[in-house]
Design a protein around this motif. Structure first.
Motif, short mmCIF file in Angstrom:
data_model
loop_
_atom_site.label_atom_id
_atom_site.label_comp_id
_atom_site.label_asym_id
_atom_site.label_seq_id
_atom_site.Cartn_x
_atom_site.Cartn_y
_atom_site.Cartn_z
N ALA A 191 0.83 -1.21 0.00
CA ALA A 191 0.00 0.00 0.00
C ALA A 191 0.86 1.25 0.00
CB ALA A 191 -0.93 -0.01 1.22
N ALA A 196 -0.22 5.07 -0.80
CA ALA A 196 -1.10 5.30 0.34
C ALA A 196 -0.36 6.04 1.44
CB ALA A 196 -1.65 3.98 0.87
N ARG A 199 -2.90 7.58 6.96
CA ARG A 199 -4.34 7.44 7.19
C ARG A 199 -4.93 6.38 6.27
NH1 ARG A 199 -8.86 12.32 6.89
NH2 ARG A 199 -10.68 11.01 7.41
N GLY A 200 -4.47 6.35 5.03
CA GLY A 200 -4.97 5.34 4.11
C GLY A 200 -4.59 3.93 4.51
N ILE A 201 -3.42 3.78 5.14
CA ILE A 201 -3.01 2.45 5.62
C ILE A 201 -4.01 1.94 6.65
CG2 ILE A 201 -1.26 1.21 6.93
CD1 ILE A 201 -0.46 1.72 4.08
N THR A 203 -7.26 3.06 7.22
CA THR A 203 -8.65 2.95 6.77
C THR A 203 -8.84 1.98 5.61
OG1 THR A 203 -8.32 4.86 5.29
CG2 THR A 203 -9.15 5.30 7.53
N ARG A 204 -7.80 1.75 4.81
CA ARG A 204 -7.97 0.92 3.62
C ARG A 204 -7.20 -0.40 3.66
NH1 ARG A 204 -7.80 4.53 -1.74
NH2 ARG A 204 -8.87 2.64 -2.45
N VAL A 205 -6.35 -0.59 4.68
CA VAL A 205 -5.60 -1.85 4.79
C VAL A 205 -5.87 -2.52 6.14
CG1 VAL A 205 -3.32 -2.93 4.76
CG2 VAL A 205 -3.81 -1.02 3.22
N PRO A 208 -10.05 -2.89 7.05
CA PRO A 208 -10.71 -3.93 6.24
C PRO A 208 -10.13 -5.32 6.45
CG PRO A 208 -10.29 -1.98 4.92
CD PRO A 208 -9.54 -1.79 6.20
#
Length: 289
Positions: A191, A196, A199-201, A203-205, A208
Motif C-alpha cells: 500500500a 497510500a 491514514r490510508g493504511i 482505513t484501507r488496509v 478492512p
C-alpha cells in the motif's frame, strides 16, 4: 524388446497413473480422521444427538429416583415449571429486561472498545500508553465492582449496564488491538508503494483486513456479557432472569432454576447463530483467505 507381465492385474496397476485419487472413505470412518471436515447435515445431527443423550441421562437419574427432586428436578418438572413462569409470573418481561441489559452494556463496550483497540493496534505509541492499564483491568473480576457500582449508580439499570460494560470493554480492546496489530506487513508495504498515506493504511488496509476477526471477537465477548448480566441481576434487582433464579433458590424450586439457565443458553445460542450469519453476509470474501 521390453518384457511384459503375464499378470493382468499387475499390468493394470502399472498402467494406472500414480496420481489417481483414492476412493472416499465411508462417512463413519471420516469422523475419526483428524481435522477432517464434516457436512452441515452431519454437524446438526451430531449436535442434536448430544442434547438427546444429555436429556435422556438427566431423565434416568431424576425419574428413576437416583437423585432427590430437592436437588435436581426432572425434565418433566422443569417444563411444567417453565410453563408456569410464562403463564403466571410474567417471565417474558424478565427475559426482555435481561436481553436489554446485555445489549445495552455490550453495545456501549463495543462502541468505545473497538475504536480504542484499532488505535492501539495501528499506532504503537497509543498501545504503549494504554496497554499496561488495560491489561491490568482485564484481570479484575467484574463482580468485584458491584459494591462500588451500587454506591455510584444505585441499584437501577445503570448499575447493571455498567457492570456488563466493565466485563466486556477491556477484553474487546485487547483482542481488537492484537487483531489489528497482526496485519500482514507485505500488504502494508504494498500500500505504501502504491502511494497510500498513513491514514490510508489504517482505513484501507488495517481495518478492512481485520474486520472479519473483529466481528468474531465481538461474537465471543457477547457470550461473556451474558455471564456478567446474571451476576448483576443476582444482587439488588427486581426483574430479569437472574432475579427469578434467586427467588426460585429461596423456594428450593430447582425446576425454575434449571429452566432459567436453559433459557439463557437458548438465547445465547440464537444470538451466536445470528452473529455468525451476519458475519458471513458482511464478510463473505473472508472465507477465501
Amino acid at each position: 524388446m521390453p518384457a511384459t507381465s503375464s499378470n493382468p492385474a499387475l499390468g493394470a496397476a502399472v498402467a494406472a497413473p500414480a496420481s489417481m485419487p483414492a476412493a472416499p472413505a465411508p462417512a463413519r470412518r471420516r469422523l475419526c480422521v483428524p481435522l477432517e471436515p464434516v457436512s452441515a447435515r452431519a454437524r446438526w445431527l451430531l449436535g442434536l444427538a448430544f442434547f438427546a443423550v444429555f436429556v435422556a441421562a438427566w431423565a434416568v437419574f431424576t425419574l428413576g429416583g437416583f437423585v432427590s427432586p430437592t436437588f435436581l428436578a426432572s425434565p418433566v418438572t422443569m417444563v411444567r415449571e417453565g410453563w408456569l413462569l410464562f403463564t403466571e409470573y410474567h417471565f417474558a418481561h424478565d427475559i426482555g429486561m435481561t436481553v436489554w441489559r446485555v445489549l445495552g452494556g455490550f453495545a456501549l463496550a463495543a462502541a468505545v472498545g473497538v475504536p480504542l483497540g484499532i488505535a492501539m493496534g495501528a499506532w504503537k505509541g497509543v498501545e504503549a500508553f494504554f496497554e499496561p492499564f488495560v491489561s491490568f483491568c482485564r484481570y479484575l473480576p467484574a463482580s468485584a465492582f458491584i459494591p462500588l457500582l451500587i454506591l455510584w449508580a444505585g441499584i437501577g439499570e445503570l448499575q447493571k449496564v455498567l457492570l456488563i460494560f466493565i466485563g466486556s470493554f477491556f477484553q474487546i480492546v485487547l483482542m481488537v488491538a492484537v487483531t489489528v496489530g497482526g496485519a500482514r506487513r507485505d500488504l502494508v508495504e504494498a500500500a505504501y508503494t502504491l502511494g497510500a498515506g498513513n491514514r490510508g493504511i489504517v482505513t484501507r488496509v488495517l481495518i478492512p483486513g481485520a474486520a472479519p476477526d473483529i466481528a468474531e471477537t465481538l461474537r465471543l465477548v457477547l457470550g461473556w456479557a451474558w455471564t456478567y448480566v446474571i451476576v448483576a441481576e443476582l444482587i439488588g434487582s427486581s426483574s430479569g432472569i437472574g432475579h427469578m433464579i434467586v427467588d426460585s433458590q429461596a423456594l428450593l424450586n430447582t425446576g425454575q432454576i434449571i429452566f432459567g439457565i436453559i433459557v439463557i443458553g437458548v438465547i445465547g445460542l440464537v444470538s451466536d447463530f445470528a452473529f455468525k450469519a451476519a458475519n458471513r453476509r458482511l464478510f463473505a470474501w473472508s472465507t477465501l483467505r
